[in-house]
Design an enzyme around this catalytic site. Structure first.
Site: not given
Length: 117
Positions: A25, A69, A107
Site C-alpha cells: 500500500c 478519478h 476498497e
C-alpha cells in the site's frame, strides 16, 4: 428503528506513504471504491421515509466532484485509508442529515471499513 442505506461508487488512486517502502500500500495504486451511507430514525416522516433517497444526491455530487478519478493524497487530510475515508464521509453526511448512523467504505469486494459513533 428504521434504517436505509444508499450506495455510491468512485475510482481513485492513493498511496499510504507512512507505511514501510516494502508494503504494497506504500506504492501508488488505485481502487474502485464503494461508499454506503446509512440513515436511521425511530419515526418516519410524513411521506413514510427515514429520508427520501433523492435528498442524498448532494453526496453523489460531492463524491463525483471531489473524489472520483482523483489522487486521494491530494484531497484528504491524513492517510487516505478506508477508515479515515469512512469518518470523513460520515462527518460530511451528518452535518447535512442528522439521522446519519454510519458510513462504510470498500476498497475491494472483500474489504470494508465502517465509522459508526
Amino acid at each position: 428503528m428504521f434504517r436505509i442505506t444508499k450506495e455510491f461508487h468512485f475510482s481513485a488512486s492513493h498511496q499510504l506513504t507512512h507505511l514501510p517502502a516494502d508494503h504494497q500500500c506504500a506504492r501508488l495504486h488505485g481502487h474502485n471504491y464503494i461508499v454506503v451511507v446509512e440513515l436511521a430514525g425511530a419515526e418516519l416522516n410524513s411521506d413514510g421515509f427515514v429520508r427520501d433517497y433523492h435528498e442524498l444526491a448532494p453526496l453523489k455530487n460531492y463524491i463525483d466532484g471531489s473524489f472520483d478519478h482523483r489522487h486521494l493524497n491530494d484531497v484528504m487530510e491524513g492517510p487516505s485509508t478506508a477508515e479515515n475515508m469512512a469518518r470523513h464521509f460520515y462527518d460530511w453526511c451528518v452535518s447535512r442529515w442528522p439521522e446519519t448512523a454510519a458510513v462504510r467504505v470498500s476498497e475491494t469486494p472483500k474489504t470494508w471499513a465502517e465509522y459508526r459513533p
